[in-house]
Write a protein that holds these residues in place. Structure first.
Motif, short mmCIF file in Angstrom:
data_model
loop_
_atom_site.label_atom_id
_atom_site.label_comp_id
_atom_site.label_asym_id
_atom_site.label_seq_id
_atom_site.Cartn_x
_atom_site.Cartn_y
_atom_site.Cartn_z
N ALA A 299 -17.17 23.09 20.69
CA ALA A 299 -17.21 22.73 22.14
C ALA A 299 -17.18 21.04 22.23
N GLU A 300 -16.45 20.52 23.30
CA GLU A 300 -16.77 19.22 23.65
C GLU A 300 -17.45 18.80 24.72
N LEU A 301 -17.85 20.01 25.50
CA LEU A 301 -18.72 20.00 26.76
C LEU A 301 -19.55 21.31 26.75
N ALA A 302 -20.90 20.95 27.02
CA ALA A 302 -21.61 22.12 27.54
C ALA A 302 -22.21 22.08 28.87
N VAL A 303 -22.08 23.35 29.56
CA VAL A 303 -22.62 23.45 30.79
C VAL A 303 -24.02 24.11 30.66
N VAL A 304 -25.06 23.28 30.98
CA VAL A 304 -26.42 23.83 30.86
C VAL A 304 -26.99 24.10 32.33
N LEU A 305 -27.16 25.54 32.73
CA LEU A 305 -27.55 25.96 33.91
C LEU A 305 -29.10 26.01 34.02
N VAL A 306 -29.74 25.43 35.14
CA VAL A 306 -31.04 25.65 35.47
C VAL A 306 -31.15 26.17 36.77
N ASP A 307 -32.16 27.23 37.17
CA ASP A 307 -32.31 28.03 38.27
C ASP A 307 -33.15 26.82 39.09
N ALA A 308 -32.85 26.56 40.15
CA ALA A 308 -33.40 25.53 41.29
C ALA A 308 -34.72 25.88 41.39
N ARG A 309 -35.01 27.30 41.34
CA ARG A 309 -36.43 27.39 41.74
C ARG A 309 -37.42 27.49 40.60
N ASN A 310 -36.90 27.29 39.43
CA ASN A 310 -37.77 27.27 38.12
C ASN A 310 -37.81 26.02 37.47
#
Length: 452
Positions: free
Chosen positions: A122-133
């Motif tokens: 990958a040339e880019l990684a999307v790291v998701l975060v739950d706004a509540r946590n």
């Protein structure tokens, strides 16, 4: 020759400006990765009618009124039943501005190895975060893996903003914490975007609920992030896959070396070195798709012909004589262990590098990385599934490995169980996870007499 130098140069320039982006998604369980990917596919009009109808039908069976877009990527029955992603789901889509290959990787800690698989190219990684946590342990783990694999661009997608009333302070605090941590890891570029994958806020279309945010949407950023495809700057490498000798009346003396160019470009008339033997010759012809060309570049599959009859076989590497890598039987690398059985000191393995596979033995495991706090655990004796650690390996034959920092293709390798062919670990040659915090911990350990 049937092609001219002018046309091949123009073709080379066109390929160097390609608009393909490979990216991966990662995050903790239930952070909404699959929903984000489904939203991207749906809102960018990349979902076929029959696919959407199948998702709608599956959603109705589960008692959901609206289509569950996560089902566009969660294809395994076990994933749908559990509501989590287990395997790496690859999807291909395109917009008028760019083509995409995405890898939706698992979020559960026991599938960290799958994230390594998805992010390795990958040339880019999307790291998701739950706004509540906010930023949790698995968020830090995924950021560390992205840094280790030298993914040049990281997007922090703060998801489920609808569940925190689209509050700007919540987003700002999470973005600051993650950016500080990822910068310490050495991630060169971090972009934070507040989103709601379920509602579609800031995924493809700008959100009317977050007028305080003036940055790009996720898709806009994916379409415009600069990705370097300057193949002329790469160190040219050509792993030989097959030796072609047709022995026909038309070509009685034909001897060609076929394979896929791993990096850089090769030109007719260029002096080359064959590794690991070190013998030299000159390229007399390059055949691509049945025609002779003056130049070829990665990732084209071609046949190269040389001026001299040299003993060359599958697994040998062709490189420009002025830029050939050194060969060695001693390999120092960082590996991510992906098998259920442990990797131990003294274990005999097979090491596969490009098209070459050689016998090897694990001489040392100097340290194991603790992703929670980036500390190094010295002399662990073994690595188990999902562990990342330093190893020293002795191979039966010399290998021509580049440093992973110079080439993710020719600086990587696999460790394989010789008994059943199981992949044991993915390795990065010459890599050491030397973040500022890790170095400080290692220095303190060295002062106490630990041997790294």
């Amino acid at each position: 020759m049937t092609s001219t130098s002018t046309s091949t140069t123009e073709q080379f320039a066109d390929v160097s400006a390609t608009t393909l982006l490979r990216f991966a998604t990662a995050g903790s369980v239930d952070d909404g990765k699959s929903t984000l990917v489904g939203r991207l596919l749906h809102d960018s009009k990349s979902v076929l009618t029959d696919q959407l109808e199948a998702v709608e039908a599956a959603s109705l069976k589960r008692g959901q009124e609206a289509p569950d877009l996560a089902l566009l990527t969660d294809g395994l029955r076990a994933e749908r039943e559990q509501g989590i992603t287990i395997d790496v789901a690859y999807r291909y889509f395109a917009t008028p501005r760019r083509r995409f290959i995405l890898a939706d990787t698992p979020g559960h800690v026991q599938y960290t190895r799958n994230m390594v698989t998805g992010a390795s190219t990958a040339e880019l990684a999307v790291v998701l975060v739950d706004a509540r946590n906010g930023v949790v342990e698995q968020t830090r783990r995924h950021a560390a893996v992205a840094a280790l694999l030298r993914v040049p661009h990281v997007v922090l997608a703060v998801n489920k903003m609808d569940l925190v009333e689209y509050a700007e302070p919540v987003f700002a605090a999470i973005a600051e914490e993650f950016t500080t941590y990822a910068s310490e890891l050495g991630v060169p570029e971090i972009t934070a975007i507040p989103i709601s994958a379920l509602a579609g806020d800031n995924v493809v279309e700008p959100s009317a609920n977050m007028d305080w945010y003036g940055g790009p949407t996720v898709l806009e950023h994916l379409e415009t992030v600069p990705v370097s495809h300057d193949l002329t700057a790469c160190r040219a490498r050509f792993p030989v896959q097959y030796v072609i000798r047709p022995q026909t009346a038309d070509h009685p003396d034909y001897r060609g070396y076929a394979g896929q160019i791993a990096a850089g470009a090769f030109r007719v008339g260029e002096p080359i070195t064959v590794l690991p033997s070190g013998r030299t010759s000159t390229i007399t012809a390059i055949d691509a798709l049945g025609e002779s060309v003056d130049i070829a570049w990665a990732p084209q599959s071609v046949t190269i012909r040389l001026a001299d009859d040299i003993d060359i076989s599958r697994g040998d590497l062709l490189a420009p004589s002025g830029d050939a890598p050194a060969t060695s039987q001693d390999v120092e690398a960082t590996v991510c262990h992906v098998a259920d059985q442990p990797l131990t000191v003294g274990q005999r393995v097979l090491l596969k590098h490009t098209t070459r596979t050689v016998k090897a033995i694990v001489k040392e495991i100097p340290s194991r990385l603790t992703l929670d706090d980036l500390s190094q655990h010295p002399e662990p004796g073994q690595l188990v599934a999902n562990d990342i650690g330093q190893v020293k390996i002795r191979t039966a034959e010399p290998l021509a490995l580049d440093a992973y920092a110079d080439s993710r293709r020719t600086g990587s390798f696999l460790l394989i169980d010789p008994a059943d062919g199981t992949t044991l670990a993915a390795g990065m040659a010459g890599e050491s996870f030397a973040t500022a915090k890790a170095v400080a911990v290692a220095d303190a350990a060295a002062d106490e007499g630990w041997d790294f």
